[in-house]
Scaffold this active site. Structure first.
Site, PDB file in Angstrom:
ATOM      1  N   VAL A   1       0.846  -1.204   0.000  1.00  9.51           N
ATOM      2  CA  VAL A   1       0.000   0.000   0.000  1.00  9.51           C
ATOM      3  C   VAL A   1       0.872   1.241   0.000  1.00  9.51           C
ATOM      4  O   VAL A   1       1.625   1.490   0.943  1.00  9.51           O
ATOM      5  CB  VAL A   1      -0.923   0.034   1.238  1.00  9.51           C
ATOM      6  CG1 VAL A   1      -1.851   1.242   1.162  1.00  9.51           C
ATOM      7  CG2 VAL A   1      -1.732  -1.246   1.349  1.00  9.51           C
TER       8      VAL A   1
ATOM      9  N   GLU B   1       1.075  -1.388 -13.177  1.00  7.22           N
ATOM     10  CA  GLU B   1       0.988  -2.832 -13.007  1.00  7.22           C
ATOM     11  C   GLU B   1       1.264  -3.501 -14.356  1.00  7.22           C
ATOM     12  O   GLU B   1       1.158  -2.855 -15.410  1.00  7.22           O
ATOM     13  CB  GLU B   1      -0.428  -3.220 -12.570  1.00  7.22           C
ATOM     14  CG  GLU B   1      -0.837  -2.677 -11.222  1.00  7.22           C
ATOM     15  CD  GLU B   1       0.070  -3.146 -10.106  1.00  7.22           C
ATOM     16  OE1 GLU B   1       0.106  -4.330  -9.808  1.00  7.22           O
ATOM     17  OE2 GLU B   1       0.780  -2.303  -9.533  1.00  7.22           O
TER      18      GLU B   1
ATOM     19  N   LYS C   1      -5.820  -1.566  -2.387  1.00  5.81           N
ATOM     20  CA  LYS C   1      -5.128  -0.863  -1.295  1.00  5.81           C
ATOM     21  C   LYS C   1      -6.138  -0.348  -0.270  1.00  5.81           C
ATOM     22  O   LYS C   1      -5.899  -0.404   0.933  1.00  5.81           O
ATOM     23  CB  LYS C   1      -4.286   0.274  -1.875  1.00  5.81           C
ATOM     24  CG  LYS C   1      -3.117  -0.265  -2.706  1.00  5.81           C
ATOM     25  CD  LYS C   1      -2.480   0.802  -3.561  1.00  5.81           C
ATOM     26  CE  LYS C   1      -1.352   0.227  -4.421  1.00  5.81           C
ATOM     27  NZ  LYS C   1      -0.900   1.119  -5.469  1.00  5.81           N
TER      28      LYS C   1
HETATM   29  N1  HSE Z   1       0.825   0.299 -10.059  1.00  5.39           N
HETATM   30  C1  HSE Z   1       0.874   0.934  -8.785  1.00  5.39           C
HETATM   31  C2  HSE Z   1       0.787   2.438  -8.968  1.00  5.39           C
HETATM   32  C3  HSE Z   1       2.158   0.677  -8.045  1.00  5.39           C
HETATM   33  O1  HSE Z   1       0.816   2.919 -10.092  1.00  5.39           O
HETATM   34  O2  HSE Z   1       0.662   3.108  -7.957  1.00  5.39           O
HETATM   35  C4  HSE Z   1       2.164  -0.503  -7.175  1.00  5.39           C
HETATM   36  O3  HSE Z   1       1.149  -0.499  -6.244  1.00  5.39           O
END
Ligand code: HSE
Length: 430
Positions: free
Chosen positions: A134, A192, A207
């Site tokens: 998170v 991601e 999250k």
């Molecule tokens: N893909 C997520 C973001 C990062 O762009 O915040 C990892 O949690």
């Protein structure tokens, strides 16, 4: 195993895994001083073992088999960086059953299938540490769990997806297209593997689930969270909001009201002097209101190689310091203190930005206003620019209204023959 060594098994050598290897190597002495242990990778697995070797893992320690890591008797802690909810679940389940502690950045796994894993961890008296899952390097898990352990949370608003915040910032400040901004976020390593998880809001919702678990002592059903992403956000609405003094951000929102909890991820308007409105680029921030501590805001990097790796290594240090299984049990397993029902968004109350697109004609504004009034939606301001007469956007900011009422009114207005396009509705968070 030497008592002064904490054996680490690394599974998954992607962006974050590479960062973890670097920190453990470059800061070995400091980490020993802080944790009391040599934090040593004794086995590492990735489907591409050459990658592990190129990252500095000794050939004898590199494998393509997760089982080999789990079954290594010198491994005390497993860092799971595989991602997803399939194979990663099997790996974590096996590792917990083998009595290994888990450190993970996998928010999807814990949000969607965490309940069984936490129960298994408790049974086996081992930790599941997930600070990196998170908001990357922001120690928000520790802040809520430890720093605010005397408090009851009353509201949580967070910008917890760096990719979306980066895209919105680039589109608004640099006029970049959505597609180009997304491509940049991917090449910078924030997004991601499947960026739909970012832009459609699922990553933020994962999250939010974990934050709510800690902050509100409840285990929300992930599938009941309201999730709206940014892929359908109209640039015209973002620009109109800016003219009115608001910025649009993708927010994760948790608000308890009596025994109900509103959990939602949605693009929202924030007054431009709101602290969260000025969180730019890939930065993350979480703003909390707690009964004793009152307002606080946590700001930092939520994604990327080294920031996320920093949180992973900090969790290993914390496990090393935790010592006995008793301490581990009380520290790592979220308590179920409350049972909230996840509230339907139609019961949500806030101010709204509503954009109607209508043809030019007599009495149209009056009709819109009277339908809103009939549904108990009070208008705070109306903006109608002198523009193309064939297509007239009308932007209305409401007073606080019940979402269900607002949506009923909008549906009625959309059905009238002067209405040209579906209305744009954005919540205003305060
Ligand atoms: N893909 C997520 C973001 C990062 O762009 O915040 C990892 O949690």
């Amino acid at each position: 195993m030497n008592k002064k060594t904490l054996g680490i098994g690394l599974i998954g050598a992607g962006t974050v895994g590479g960062g973890v290897i670097k920190i453990l190597e470059n800061k070995a002495e400091l980490l020993f001083k802080r944790s009391g242990f040599n934090l040593e990778i004794v086995k590492a697995a990735d489907l591409d073992t050459d990658k592990l070797i190129s990252l500095g893992i000794d050939k004898t320690k590199a494998t393509n088999s997760a089982d080999e890591v789990i079954n290594d008797k010198d491994v005390d802690v497993i860092i799971e960086l595989v991602g997803g909810t399939g194979i990663a679940y099997e790996i974590v389940e096996k590792a917990l059953n083998a009595g290994k502690h888990i450190v993970t950045a996998n928010k999807a796994l814990l949000a969607e299938r965490g309940e069984k894993l936490f129960t298994l961890a408790e049974k086996n008296e081992v930790a599941i540490a997930f600070e990196a899952a998170v908001a990357g390097a922001i120690p928000i898990i520790k802040a809520i769990r430890d720093g605010l352990s005397a408090d009851t949370l009353q509201c949580l608003l967070g910008i917890v997806n760096g990719t979306c915040n980066y895209i919105l910032t680039e589109m608004i400040s640099s006029g970049k297209s959505y597609a180009d901004a997304l491509k940049d976020a991917q090449s910078l390593g924030f997004a991601e593997a499947d960026p739909t998880f970012d832009v459609e809001g699922n990553d933020s919702a994962h999250k939010l689930t974990l934050l709510s678990q800690l902050g509100f002592g409840t285990s929300p059903d992930f599938t009941k969270i309201n999730i709206e992403g940014i892929s359908n956000l109209s640039l015209e609405d973002v620009a109109s909001a800016a003219k009115l003094g608001y910025k649009v951000k993708l927010l994760a929102v948790a608000r308890p009201i009596n025994n109900q909890l509103f959990l939602s991820v949605h693009p929202a308007l924030l007054k431009e002097n709101h602290p969260l409105a000025n969180v730019m680029g890939s930065m993350n921030a979480i703003s909390l209101f707690a009964d004793n501590a009152q307002e606080s805001m946590f700001y930092g990097r939520g994604a990327g190689e080294m920031p996320t790796a920093s949180a992973v290594v900090a969790d290993i240090v914390e496990i090393a310091r935790s010592g006995s299984s008793d301490k581990i049990k009380s520290k790592w397993i979220p308590d179920a203190e409350n049972t909230y029902d996840i509230a339907p968004m139609n019961d949500y109350h806030c101010r709204f930005f509503v954009r109607f697109t209508v043809s030019d004609g007599f009495g149209i504004l009056g009709k819109i206003a009277s339908i809103l009034g009939e549904k108990h939606v009070s208008i705070k301001s109306v903006e109608q620019n002198e523009a193309n007469e064939a297509r007239v956007p009308i932007v209305i900011l409401t007073q606080v209204a019940k979402e269900g009422n607002l949506r009923e009114a909008v549906k009625e207005i959309e059905a009238l023959d002067f209405n040209l396009e579906p209305a744009g509705i954005l919540r205003i968070e305060e």
